[in-house]
Design an enzyme around this catalytic site. Structure first.
Site, short mmCIF file in Angstrom:
data_model
loop_
_atom_site.label_atom_id
_atom_site.label_comp_id
_atom_site.label_asym_id
_atom_site.label_seq_id
_atom_site.Cartn_x
_atom_site.Cartn_y
_atom_site.Cartn_z
CD GLU A 1 16.65 -47.85 -73.10
OE1 GLU A 1 15.77 -48.69 -73.33
OE2 GLU A 1 17.74 -48.14 -72.55
CG HIS B 1 13.38 -47.51 -69.62
ND1 HIS B 1 14.41 -47.02 -70.40
CD2 HIS B 1 13.91 -48.48 -68.85
CE1 HIS B 1 15.52 -47.69 -70.11
NE2 HIS B 1 15.24 -48.59 -69.18
N GLY C 1 23.28 -49.33 -69.88
CA GLY C 1 23.90 -49.92 -71.07
C GLY C 1 25.33 -49.46 -71.30
CB SER D 1 25.87 -51.09 -65.87
OG SER D 1 25.82 -50.43 -67.12
CG ASN E 1 13.58 -53.19 -69.72
OD1 ASN E 1 12.92 -53.68 -70.65
ND2 ASN E 1 13.89 -51.90 -69.68
CD1 TRP E 2 14.12 -59.87 -70.45
CD2 TRP E 2 12.75 -61.00 -71.81
NE1 TRP E 2 13.92 -61.11 -69.90
CE2 TRP E 2 13.08 -61.83 -70.72
CE3 TRP E 2 11.87 -61.50 -72.78
CZ2 TRP E 2 12.60 -63.14 -70.58
CZ3 TRP E 2 11.39 -62.80 -72.65
CH2 TRP E 2 11.75 -63.61 -71.56
CE LYS E 3 17.09 -51.56 -71.39
NZ LYS E 3 18.19 -50.60 -71.31
CD GLU F 1 16.34 -48.35 -65.21
OE1 GLU F 1 16.77 -49.50 -65.14
OE2 GLU F 1 15.74 -47.91 -66.21
P1 13P Z 1 21.37 -52.18 -68.48
O1 13P Z 1 21.25 -53.13 -67.31
O2 13P Z 1 21.61 -52.86 -69.78
O3 13P Z 1 22.33 -51.08 -68.18
O4 13P Z 1 19.94 -51.48 -68.64
C1 13P Z 1 19.33 -50.96 -67.53
C2 13P Z 1 17.93 -50.64 -67.85
O5 13P Z 1 17.67 -49.76 -68.65
C3 13P Z 1 16.87 -51.44 -67.24
O6 13P Z 1 15.62 -50.87 -67.44
#
Ligand code: 13P
Length: 260
Positions: free
Chosen positions: A100, A98, A176, A216, A13-15, A170
């Site tokens: 977020e 997600h 993160g 993570s 997931n490149w966000k 998640e």
């Molecule tokens: P990280 O791997 O940076 O913790 O992010 C996880 C995530 O939100 C994947 O969708």
């Protein structure tokens, strides 16, 4: 429970990262470096990069995903993107809900439910993200939160409709933060998710359902996470932006025969 049905899936997931040129370069590296990986691979990129990355991945087994969608097929929804537009740009899957989006954009389970319907109608693989916050875990509410997100998000489908669905567990406190769930914590949550899905839509569907862990994930911890019987893959954020590390994650090692 038969576990041979589940092909592992490692999704990046490149966000909200990378320019178009950087996206093309990273997609090329993932495509070239993923031969002989033990499972399927996907990258979920910003909307603006879908078309150019689709071009890079043409003819490759690496799947392309978006990170969100709107539930209507078209109309006056300024700023939104529909499932058919995502499909038209060359994607085969999309993340939905997600944390977020739930946390920063107030996405509700009712909206999530409509988005899953829209993705399925457009033949996009929906990757439904669920997970508890630290506060909820500390209040021993993890299972209750997961159960509600599953029951409300997956309301009103037939098991056959949901065949392509993937779930990503998640835990919000692990995203993160560098604080990964331990393999035992991940397994406990994944087993609960599978049992809940079995109760909702039957064991046949639940035993074939792929449940990814996200939060993570790194080259250092992926093998132990993937060794858990109900962990069928990973959804990788930060580490998916680093080519060498992501390719190591894609080539995870887990005891033969656990799921494959
Ligand atoms: P990280 O791997 O940076 O913790 O992010 C996880 C995530 O939100 C994947 O969708």
């Amino acid at each position: 429970m038969s576990s041979n049905l589940r092909k592992p899936l490692i999704a990046g997931n490149w966000k909200m990262h990378l320019t178009l040129a950087e996206s093309v370069a990273l997609a090329r590296t993932v495509k070239e470096g993923s031969a002989n990986a033990p499972g399927e691979i996907a990258i979920c990129v910003p909307f603006t990069a879908l078309s150019v990355v689709a071009e890079v991945l043409k003819g490759s087994p690496v799947k392309l995903g978006a990170q969100d969608l709107h539930w209507e097929s078209h109309g006056a929804y300024t700023g939104e993107i529909s499932a058919s537009q995502i499909k038209d740009a060359g994607a085969q899957m999309t993340l939905i809900a997600h944390s977020e989006r739930r946390r920063l954009f107030n996405e509700t389970d009712a909206a999530v439910n409509k988005k899953i319907k829209a993705a399925l109608a457009a033949q996009l693989i929906p990757v439904l993200c669920i997970g508890e916050t630290l506060e909820e875990r500390e209040a021993s509410r993890t299972f209750k939160v997961l159960q509600t997100q599953l029951e409300e998000g997956l309301k009103g489908f037939a098991p056959t409709d949901l065949a392509p669905l993937v779930i990503a567990y998640e835990p919000v406190w692990a995203i993160g933060t560098g604080k990964t769930a331990t393999p035992d914590q991940a397994q406990e949550a994944h087993l609960f998710i599978r049992k809940t899905c079995s109760r909702l839509y039957g064991e046949a569907w639940a035993s074939g359902l792929r449940i990814l862990y996200g939060g993570s994930v790194t080259p250092e911890n992926v093998d132990s996470l993937m060794s858990q019987p109900d962990v069928d893959g990973a959804l990788v954020g930060g580490a998916s932006l680093k080519p060498v590390g992501f390719l190591r994650i894609v080539h995870f090692q887990s005891p033969a025969g656990a799921k494959r």
